[in-house]
Scaffold this motif. Structure first.
Motif, PDB file in Angstrom:
ATOM      1  N   ARG A 292      39.792  49.638 -65.509  1.00  0.00           N
ATOM      2  CA  ARG A 292      39.142  50.316 -66.345  1.00  0.00           C
ATOM      3  C   ARG A 292      39.173  50.642 -67.923  1.00  0.00           C
ATOM      4  O   ARG A 292      38.725  50.280 -68.795  1.00  0.00           O
ATOM      5  N   GLN A 293      40.402  50.057 -68.713  1.00  0.00           N
ATOM      6  CA  GLN A 293      40.966  49.497 -69.893  1.00  0.00           C
ATOM      7  C   GLN A 293      39.900  48.443 -70.383  1.00  0.00           C
ATOM      8  O   GLN A 293      39.508  48.846 -71.176  1.00  0.00           O
ATOM      9  N   ILE A 294      39.993  47.226 -69.935  1.00  0.00           N
ATOM     10  CA  ILE A 294      39.412  46.325 -70.374  1.00  0.00           C
ATOM     11  C   ILE A 294      37.924  45.727 -70.380  1.00  0.00           C
ATOM     12  O   ILE A 294      37.227  46.689 -71.443  1.00  0.00           O
ATOM     13  N   ASP A 321      38.631  41.010 -77.789  1.00  0.00           N
ATOM     14  CA  ASP A 321      39.955  39.849 -78.155  1.00  0.00           C
ATOM     15  C   ASP A 321      41.706  40.032 -77.362  1.00  0.00           C
ATOM     16  O   ASP A 321      41.712  41.426 -77.516  1.00  0.00           O
ATOM     17  N   VAL A 322      41.668  39.818 -76.000  1.00  0.00           N
ATOM     18  CA  VAL A 322      43.015  40.148 -75.339  1.00  0.00           C
ATOM     19  C   VAL A 322      43.855  39.327 -75.030  1.00  0.00           C
ATOM     20  O   VAL A 322      42.987  38.200 -74.224  1.00  0.00           O
ATOM     21  N   ASP A 323      44.682  40.133 -74.445  1.00  0.00           N
ATOM     22  CA  ASP A 323      46.017  38.529 -74.266  1.00  0.00           C
ATOM     23  C   ASP A 323      45.906  39.518 -72.238  1.00  0.00           C
ATOM     24  O   ASP A 323      46.554  40.355 -72.181  1.00  0.00           O
ATOM     25  N   LEU A 324      45.035  38.307 -71.292  1.00  0.00           N
ATOM     26  CA  LEU A 324      45.161  38.990 -69.796  1.00  0.00           C
ATOM     27  C   LEU A 324      46.205  37.556 -69.745  1.00  0.00           C
ATOM     28  O   LEU A 324      46.789  37.392 -68.079  1.00  0.00           O
ATOM     29  N   GLY A 325      47.529  37.115 -69.829  1.00  0.00           N
ATOM     30  CA  GLY A 325      48.452  36.878 -69.197  1.00  0.00           C
ATOM     31  C   GLY A 325      49.434  37.340 -68.066  1.00  0.00           C
ATOM     32  O   GLY A 325      49.754  37.386 -67.797  1.00  0.00           O
ATOM     33  N   GLU A 329      44.206  36.442 -63.065  1.00  0.00           N
ATOM     34  CA  GLU A 329      42.842  36.363 -62.613  1.00  0.00           C
ATOM     35  C   GLU A 329      42.103  37.284 -62.986  1.00  0.00           C
ATOM     36  O   GLU A 329      40.580  36.953 -62.213  1.00  0.00           O
ATOM     37  N   LEU A 330      41.855  37.969 -63.596  1.00  0.00           N
ATOM     38  CA  LEU A 330      40.693  38.518 -64.075  1.00  0.00           C
ATOM     39  C   LEU A 330      39.849  37.441 -65.241  1.00  0.00           C
ATOM     40  O   LEU A 330      38.368  38.246 -65.390  1.00  0.00           O
ATOM     41  N   THR A 331      39.842  36.749 -66.057  1.00  0.00           N
ATOM     42  CA  THR A 331      40.106  36.115 -66.193  1.00  0.00           C
ATOM     43  C   THR A 331      38.801  35.605 -66.523  1.00  0.00           C
ATOM     44  O   THR A 331      37.507  35.990 -67.098  1.00  0.00           O
ATOM     45  N   PRO A 332      37.893  34.412 -65.168  1.00  0.00           N
ATOM     46  CA  PRO A 332      36.500  34.455 -64.991  1.00  0.00           C
ATOM     47  C   PRO A 332      35.036  35.618 -64.841  1.00  0.00           C
ATOM     48  O   PRO A 332      34.874  35.503 -65.388  1.00  0.00           O
ATOM     49  N   GLY A 333      35.765  36.766 -64.209  1.00  0.00           N
ATOM     50  CA  GLY A 333      34.462  38.109 -64.296  1.00  0.00           C
ATOM     51  C   GLY A 333      34.525  38.126 -66.005  1.00  0.00           C
ATOM     52  O   GLY A 333      33.176  38.516 -65.965  1.00  0.00           O
ATOM     53  N   ILE A 334      36.026  38.101 -67.015  1.00  0.00           N
ATOM     54  CA  ILE A 334      35.760  38.791 -67.820  1.00  0.00           C
ATOM     55  C   ILE A 334      34.982  38.118 -68.823  1.00  0.00           C
ATOM     56  O   ILE A 334      34.209  38.039 -69.337  1.00  0.00           O
ATOM     57  N   ALA A 335      35.449  36.463 -68.802  1.00  0.00           N
ATOM     58  CA  ALA A 335      34.221  35.461 -69.798  1.00  0.00           C
ATOM     59  C   ALA A 335      33.026  35.400 -69.269  1.00  0.00           C
ATOM     60  O   ALA A 335      32.161  35.845 -69.951  1.00  0.00           O
TER      61      ALA A 335
END
Length: 441
Positions: A292-294, A321-325, A329-335
């Motif tokens: 929701r935020q990202i 510019d975001v820390d996804l630590g 698991e959301l990284t592939p979709g955000i990329a």
């Protein structure tokens, strides 16, 4: 053991001709379903699991527990409200062989359960499962009193392995390095109430990834009667304590999988459309809630309504510019979305993704760049400079989130073909049908 069948078929990723407007019913959460199955199997009385996810990972978990003696009956709930599983605990027993596939929750959550069984339980899985870290669970269980053989085949600290269950486990205090997977912590906490002394888990490594998943474990333990002390409720930093005691049989309804909602929300962002996800919870420990935020920061807007979460794209996609630590698991979709943005993005805090279903950082870099992108790996993430992309084959490496990332790009880029889209069945059954249905195809 059974391997995932080789599937090199190419799926033409649908291209959006305009703004998407759709309501998408996302199936239940894999993370909640598999935790609930473990806890129900360890409870003192039967319980119901409503709206469970039926996917490869959850069916592997259910099959494994059945193999160890747990009763799991599939049918309709007691009030006729839809699919439900009745879990009937019984004496855990071996000998048995568990197929973990490539499911992290199965390979990590069940060895502590197996230590409580009478008899040996062997764990094996897909070839990739041999490469995924298990040493945190294995070493900890040995400290807590379990006997484990992990040296007969392959390297120690990994699959395949055999847990020689003795019917009980002493438990107590243990130090682990869970910096490669928060599942190491969750695995010990889930079975901790059944250990004679309970368990005290102390993380002693680097940054702990995916903290929402540990919060999920703690919340679910408390919901069925376990006493848990943890850092966020005033406890010692990086220390979790579970008191020994009986677990209650419960009637639990599984939330929609918010991480699996990601590609559908991304569709609204990429096309400037509106997508509604019914039953989005107002309070949840699921990492996917961070979308929701990202995605709002990347150019969308959202509102929780009686119909669910309504997400609307503005027609523009901005870099981030975001820390996804905590939500790796959301990284592939955000990329995938970032590759279509109007400015660069930096995704940080996700070095542990190199140890997931595939090396996700290397895979995303290679596949986006082969479509004309400009992605570079950093020590702990990705730097993405948007460029005009072109069609081509997007390989998945048997990774469900790679497949959905490719589908997102395909909305905006013609002639993208996804290799082995069937791998999405790991956590999101019928993804191709849901995706084409969203587009009205």
């Amino acid at each position: 053991m059974t391997e995932t069948p080789a599937n090199t078929a190419l799926w033409p990723a649908p291209h959006a001709s305009g703004a998407v407007t759709a309501t998408v019913h996302v199936p239940g959460s894999k993370s909640v379903t598999n935790r609930a199955l473990v806890l129900a199997a360890l409870a003192a009385e039967p319980g119901w699991l409503r709206r469970p996810l039926r996917s490869r990972d959850t069916l592997l978990m259910a099959s494994a527990l059945r193999t160890m003696g747990v009763g799991i009956e599939e049918g309709v709930g007691p009030d006729g409200s839809g699919e439900a599983w009745r879990v009937i605990p019984s004496g855990l027993r071996g000998p048995a062989t568990v197929d973990v596939g490539n499911a992290g929750t199965v390979m990590r959550f069940l060895p502590p359960v197996a230590a409580l069984a009478d008899g040996p339980i062997r764990f094996d899985g897909d070839p990739r499962s041999y490469e995924r870290p298990l040493n945190g669970v294995i070493d900890a269980l040995r400290v807590l009193g379990a006997r484990i053989d992990d040296t007969t085949v392959g390297a120690p600290g990994a699959l395949p392995l055999t847990v020689h269950g003795g019917g009980a486990l002493e438990g107590g205090r243990v130090e682990i390095d869970a910096s490669s997977s928060s599942q190491f912590v969750s695995a010990l906490l889930l079975s901790g109430p059944r250990f004679n002394q309970g368990v005290e888990v102390r993380h002693v490594g680097g940054a702990l990834p995916s903290m929402p998943h540990i919060r999920m474990t703690v919340d679910m333990l408390r919901a069925i009667g376990a006493q848990v002390d943890e850092p966020e409720s005033g406890g010692e930093p990086n220390v979790w304590r579970v008191t020994p005691g009986a677990l209650l049989g419960r009637d639990l309804t599984v939330e929609p999988d918010l991480s699996n909602a990601q590609p559908f929300l991304a569709a609204a962002l990429v096309t400037g459309g509106t997508v509604t996800i019914p039953d989005w919870p107002t309070r949840t420990t699921q990492p996917g809630d961070a979308l929701r935020q990202i995605f709002t920061e990347m150019g969308g807007s959202c509102e929780l309504t009686e119909q669910g979460l309504v997400f609307t794209g503005s027609g523009s996609i901005h870099g981030i510019d975001v820390d996804l630590g905590e939500v790796g698991e959301l990284t592939p979709g955000i990329a995938a979305v970032a590759a279509l943005a109007d400015s660069p993005s930096t995704l940080r805090g996700v070095a542990h993704l190199r140890l997931h279903e595939t090396d996700r950082l290397a895979a995303l870099t290679k596949e986006i760049n082969e479509l004309g992108g400009d992605v570079t790996e950093t020590a702990d993430g990705l730097h993405i400079r948007p460029r005009r992309l072109h069609g081509g084959i997007f390989h998945t490496y048997d990774d469900h989130r790679m497949a959905t990332a490719g589908a997102i790009i395909g909305l905006a880029v013609k002639d993208v073909q996804i290799e082995n889209v069937a791998t999405t069945a790991k956590t999101l059954p019928d993804f191709p049908e849901l995706w084409t249905g969203m587009l009205g195809n």
